[in-house]
Design a protein around this motif. Structure first.
Motif, mmCIF file in Angstrom:
data_model
loop_
_atom_site.group_PDB
_atom_site.id
_atom_site.type_symbol
_atom_site.label_atom_id
_atom_site.label_comp_id
_atom_site.label_asym_id
_atom_site.label_seq_id
_atom_site.Cartn_x
_atom_site.Cartn_y
_atom_site.Cartn_z
ATOM 1 N N GLU A 284 0.832 -1.217 0.000
ATOM 2 C CA GLU A 284 0.000 0.000 0.000
ATOM 3 C C GLU A 284 0.861 1.260 0.000
ATOM 4 O O GLU A 284 0.386 2.348 -0.287
ATOM 5 C CB GLU A 284 -0.907 0.032 1.241
ATOM 6 N N GLY B 101 0.108 2.859 -9.839
ATOM 7 C CA GLY B 101 -1.086 3.280 -9.101
ATOM 8 C C GLY B 101 -0.799 3.994 -7.788
ATOM 9 O O GLY B 101 -1.705 4.245 -7.001
ATOM 10 N N ARG C 152 -0.934 4.384 -1.993
ATOM 11 C CA ARG C 152 -2.106 4.113 -2.826
ATOM 12 C C ARG C 152 -3.332 4.788 -2.227
ATOM 13 O O ARG C 152 -3.380 5.044 -1.027
ATOM 14 C CB ARG C 152 -2.399 2.612 -2.859
ATOM 15 N N ASP C 153 -4.323 5.011 -3.071
ATOM 16 C CA ASP C 153 -5.643 5.380 -2.575
ATOM 17 C C ASP C 153 -6.402 4.091 -2.319
ATOM 18 O O ASP C 153 -6.066 3.049 -2.881
ATOM 19 C CB ASP C 153 -6.367 6.246 -3.605
ATOM 20 N N HIS C 154 -7.415 4.166 -1.469
ATOM 21 C CA HIS C 154 -8.226 2.990 -1.188
ATOM 22 C C HIS C 154 -9.161 2.738 -2.373
ATOM 23 O O HIS C 154 -9.658 3.685 -2.977
ATOM 24 C CB HIS C 154 -9.046 3.237 0.088
ATOM 25 N N SER C 155 -9.376 1.465 -2.683
ATOM 26 C CA SER C 155 -10.209 1.192 -3.858
ATOM 27 C C SER C 155 -11.666 1.612 -3.629
ATOM 28 O O SER C 155 -12.361 1.962 -4.573
ATOM 29 C CB SER C 155 -10.136 -0.290 -4.214
ATOM 30 N N LYS C 156 -12.097 1.628 -2.346
ATOM 31 C CA LYS C 156 -13.516 1.983 -2.110
ATOM 32 C C LYS C 156 -13.681 3.245 -1.265
ATOM 33 O O LYS C 156 -14.509 4.084 -1.544
ATOM 34 C CB LYS C 156 -14.216 0.826 -1.390
ATOM 35 N N ARG D 216 -13.025 6.895 0.389
ATOM 36 C CA ARG D 216 -12.430 8.151 -0.044
ATOM 37 C C ARG D 216 -11.539 8.699 1.073
ATOM 38 O O ARG D 216 -11.801 8.529 2.243
ATOM 39 C CB ARG D 216 -13.519 9.178 -0.379
#
Ligand code: SF4
Length: 391
Positions: free
Chosen positions: A187, A233, A244-248, A250
């Protein structure tokens, strides 16, 4: 974060000063681990936690070193139980640094059970000859195995530390390491250029002319890092840090990727923190203190019931603001003017206007209506840029 006199400090660092062997580039305070000495250190650290606990309500906790993962299950149990008793568990982000040679399923489970939710693994390279050159105790295989152990245990926030511009490292080798490391799917990624610190074997080799520093190659490696990490990514949010940003979910603060290390962001934004353990630095409400870099002395002082503080410095407000400005510029977001004013009571545009214009003129920075930040070129020279802000 937590700078008023009445608010508890929300950030806690604990230094574990033991390593299996000294790496060739390392100038951190650490020493070989001997059983009795480690037990004595653990008791002293618990004592130091007891002394500061009332002033702490940690949102971030970070065990660094040294090699925290060298502590055995019993020693971890003593520290974590003490933190539980002192109401210091439950941090939103709780990181432990691990060496890939010292990760085990038992330890991973124990840490998770006490609320550790982030592991930072010191990989440095995935090239065997370079690992040897750096004096690392782990192999590349151990990195993959440990990563797997941590994932199976349930850790969903892992950082990998990599190093570039290592003597003997070619661009091809760096590319291959980056590709393999990114494929692991962590991550977070931290990646620093090798630095040559006095009194390290690597520095002595440089002085002896065994190799030369190639700045152009180091620049090319940094470019490669930013490009590969972005393509995989990650979002860069600091000179050497990508997340990384979280996939779900915000991110509440979109300046930062979801998995940005909040503990380090607090440093860069000039927040207060306690640092415990030998050689650790604290910065609490404008006062900086440093513990003795001597484990024996550290233990003796704590056994007498007092913190092992070697030095104390109360920074004048402008100097403190200058340091805060310099640290914050390491972040891609730089300084929103309003946020800087809230953190320091100074206006960046008044005190440092000439410096900001100078950096912008060089192409190293950009002045926007609401904020000031370094450009990609400026980030490469962030240390030199930050110097201008120190008063
Ligand atoms: S493991 Fe980390 S702290 Fe220990 S010697 Fe190596 S670089 Fe330094």
């Amino acid at each position: 974060m937590a700078d008023s006199v009445t608010t508890q400090v929300v950030s806690l660092y604990l230094h574990v000063p033991f390593c299996a062997q000294k790496c060739a580039y390392c100038a951190f305070y650490s020493e070989p681990s001997k059983g009795d000495q480690v037990n004595r250190y653990v008791a002293a650290l618990v004592r130091e936690l007891e002394i500061v606990a009332d002033d702490l309500k940690p949102k971030t906790v970070f065990f660094g070193g040294g090699t925290p993962s060298l502590l055995n299950l019993h020693q971890w149990e003593q520290i974590l139980r003490a933190m539980e008793r002192l109401n210091l568990l439950g941090a939103e982000e709780f990181t432990v640094e691990c060496n890939p040679a010292t990760v085990s399923a038992d330890k991973a489970k124990q840490l998770l059970d006490f609320g550790v939710n982030r592991i930072s693994m010191g990989v440095q390279s995935l090239d065997e000859p370079l690992l040897e050159r750096l004096g690392r105790i782990h192999t590349r295989e151990m990195v993959f195995k440990s990563f797997d152990i941590l994932r199976r245990a349930g850790f969903d926030n892992l950082n990998l530390d990599l190093m570039f511009a290592i003597p003997g490292q070619t661009l091809e080798v760096w590319r291959a390491t980056l590709t393999e490391a990114l494929a692991l799917g962590s991550e977070h990624l931290s990646s620093y250029e090798v630095i040559y610190e006095d009194d390290t074997p690597l520095f002595a080799q440089l002085q002896a002319g065994e190799f030369a520093v190639d700045e152009d190659l180091a620049c090319a490696m940094y470019e490669e890092l930013v490009e590969q990490a972005t393509a995989a990514g990650f979002r860069q949010y600091e000179v050497a840090n990508f997340a990384r940003d979280h996939s779900k979910l915000r991110t509440p603060n979109s300046e930062l990727p979801f998995f940005a290390c909040r503990h380090n962001v607090n440093y860069w934004r000039g927040g207060s923190f306690y640092g415990l353990g030998p050689s650790a630095t604290s910065y609490v409400r404008g006062v900086r203190t440093k513990n003795w870099s001597n484990t024996q002395l550290y233990c003796e002082q704590l056994e007498l019931g007092k913190r092992a503080i070697e030095s104390r410095e109360e920074l004048p407000p402008l100097k403190r603001a200058g340091e805060t400005a310099a640290f914050g510029l390491r972040m891609n977001a730089g300084w929103p003017f309003e946020e800087f004013r809230r953190a320091t009571s100074f206006d960046l545009r008044n005190e440092w206007s000439a410096d900001m214009n100078q950096l912008a003129g060089r192409g190293w920075a950009e002045i926007l209506p609401d904020s000031f930040h370094l450009t990609r070129q400026g980030l490469r020279f962030a240390d030199a840029a930050a110097e201008l802000f120190l008063r």
